[in-house]
Design an enzyme around this catalytic site. Structure first.
Site, PDB file in Angstrom:
ATOM      1  N   ASP A  86      35.038  55.474  76.866  1.00  8.02           N
ATOM      2  CA  ASP A  86      35.926  56.596  76.560  1.00  8.02           C
ATOM      3  C   ASP A  86      35.085  57.874  76.498  1.00  8.02           C
ATOM      4  O   ASP A  86      33.993  57.890  75.941  1.00  8.02           O
ATOM      5  CB  ASP A  86      36.653  56.353  75.230  1.00  8.02           C
ATOM      6  N   ILE A  87      35.620  58.962  77.037  1.00  5.51           N
ATOM      7  CA  ILE A  87      34.882  60.226  77.105  1.00  5.51           C
ATOM      8  C   ILE A  87      34.733  60.872  75.722  1.00  5.51           C
ATOM      9  O   ILE A  87      33.825  61.684  75.513  1.00  5.51           O
ATOM     10  CB  ILE A  87      35.599  61.194  78.086  1.00  5.51           C
TER      11      ILE A  87
ATOM     12  N   HIS B 116      46.374  51.124  79.309  1.00  2.99           N
ATOM     13  CA  HIS B 116      44.987  50.817  78.941  1.00  2.99           C
ATOM     14  C   HIS B 116      44.937  50.309  77.515  1.00  2.99           C
ATOM     15  O   HIS B 116      45.807  50.629  76.702  1.00  2.99           O
ATOM     16  CB  HIS B 116      44.092  52.052  79.076  1.00  2.99           C
TER      17      HIS B 116
HETATM   18  P1  5GP Z   1      45.580  57.423  74.913  1.00  2.61           P
HETATM   19  O1  5GP Z   1      45.702  58.529  73.917  1.00  2.61           O
HETATM   20  O2  5GP Z   1      46.367  57.698  76.152  1.00  2.61           O
HETATM   21  O3  5GP Z   1      45.807  56.063  74.338  1.00  2.61           O
HETATM   22  O4  5GP Z   1      44.038  57.398  75.298  1.00  2.61           O
HETATM   23  C1  5GP Z   1      43.496  58.117  76.354  1.00  2.61           C
HETATM   24  C2  5GP Z   1      41.996  58.064  76.174  1.00  2.61           C
HETATM   25  O5  5GP Z   1      41.410  58.456  77.390  1.00  2.61           O
HETATM   26  C3  5GP Z   1      41.479  59.007  75.080  1.00  2.61           C
HETATM   27  O6  5GP Z   1      40.759  58.255  74.105  1.00  2.61           O
HETATM   28  C4  5GP Z   1      40.576  59.969  75.848  1.00  2.61           C
HETATM   29  O7  5GP Z   1      39.395  60.319  75.140  1.00  2.61           O
HETATM   30  C5  5GP Z   1      40.254  59.210  77.117  1.00  2.61           C
HETATM   31  N1  5GP Z   1      40.031  60.045  78.285  1.00  2.61           N
HETATM   32  C6  5GP Z   1      40.795  61.091  78.688  1.00  2.61           C
HETATM   33  N2  5GP Z   1      40.295  61.620  79.831  1.00  2.61           N
HETATM   34  C7  5GP Z   1      39.204  60.869  80.159  1.00  2.61           C
HETATM   35  C8  5GP Z   1      38.268  60.927  81.230  1.00  2.61           C
HETATM   36  O8  5GP Z   1      38.337  61.772  82.132  1.00  2.61           O
HETATM   37  N3  5GP Z   1      37.277  59.998  81.218  1.00  2.61           N
HETATM   38  C9  5GP Z   1      37.171  59.037  80.250  1.00  2.61           C
HETATM   39  N4  5GP Z   1      36.149  58.174  80.335  1.00  2.61           N
HETATM   40  N5  5GP Z   1      38.045  58.952  79.212  1.00  2.61           N
HETATM   41  C10 5GP Z   1      39.042  59.865  79.172  1.00  2.61           C
END
Ligand code: 5GP
Ligand code: ZN
Length: 114
Positions: free
Chosen positions: A31-32, A101
Site C-alpha cells: 500500500d502506498i 482488494h
Molecule cells: P480502500 O480505501 O479503497 O479500501 O483502499 C485503497 C488503498 O489503496 C488505500 O489504502 C490507498 O493508500 C491505496 N492506494 C491508493 N492509490 C495507490 C497507488 O497508486 N499505489 C498503491 N500501492 N496503493 C494505492
C-alpha cells in the site's frame, strides 16, 4: 479491465508499485500509504468493483485471494503473530479504489474496527 482504474493500471505495469506476489489470477503489492508495518493489498487481476459486486462465478477467485493473503503473510513473517484482512465496500465502508482488494495488515496489534 478498466482504462482509468488505478489498480488495473498497476497490474498492467503502467503505474509503479512494489509488487510482492503475482500469479495468473491475483497480485499483491505494498500500500502506498501504510497504516501498519505490514500493509499489503491483495488484488484480483479481474476488475470487480467490490466484494458486493461478485457473483457465484467469482467464488473460487475469492477463496484464492484469501489463500494468497495467507501465503504473503507467511512470507512477510507475520503468520505467527497474526494479522487482519479487510475489504472496504462503498462510501461508509471507506472504499476509495473501486477495484476489489483485501488489505493485509500486520506487524502491530490491531485494535477496534473503525
Ligand atoms: P480502500 O480505501 O479503497 O479500501 O483502499 C485503497 C488503498 O489503496 C488505500 O489504502 C490507498 O493508500 C491505496 N492506494 C491508493 N492509490 C495507490 C497507488 O497508486 N499505489 C498503491 N500501492 N496503493 C494505492
Ligand atoms: Zn480495476
Amino acid at each position: 479491465m478498466s482504462e482509468s482504474c488505478i489498480f488495473c493500471r498497476i497490474i498492467r505495469g503502467e503505474l509503479p508499485s512494489t509488487m510482492l506476489y503475482q500469479d495468473q489470477q491475483a497480485v499483491a503489492f505494498k500500500d502506498i500509504a501504510p497504516i501498519a508495518p505490514v500493509h499489503i493489498l491483495i488484488v484480483p487481476r479481474q476488475h470487480l468493483e467490490s466484494a458486493a459486486e461478485t457473483t457465484a462465478e467469482n467464488a473460487l477467485l475469492i477463496g484464492h485471494l484469501i489463500r494468497v493473503a495467507a501465503h504473503v503473510a507467511r512470507e512477510q513473517g507475520i503468520a505467527e503473530s497474526g494479522y487482519r484482512l479487510v475489504t472496504n465496500i462503498g462510501k461508509d465502508g471507506g472504499q476509495e479504489v473501486f477495484h476489489l482488494h483485501w488489505h493485509l495488515l500486520g506487524g502491530r496489534q490491531m485494535r477496534g474496527l473503525g
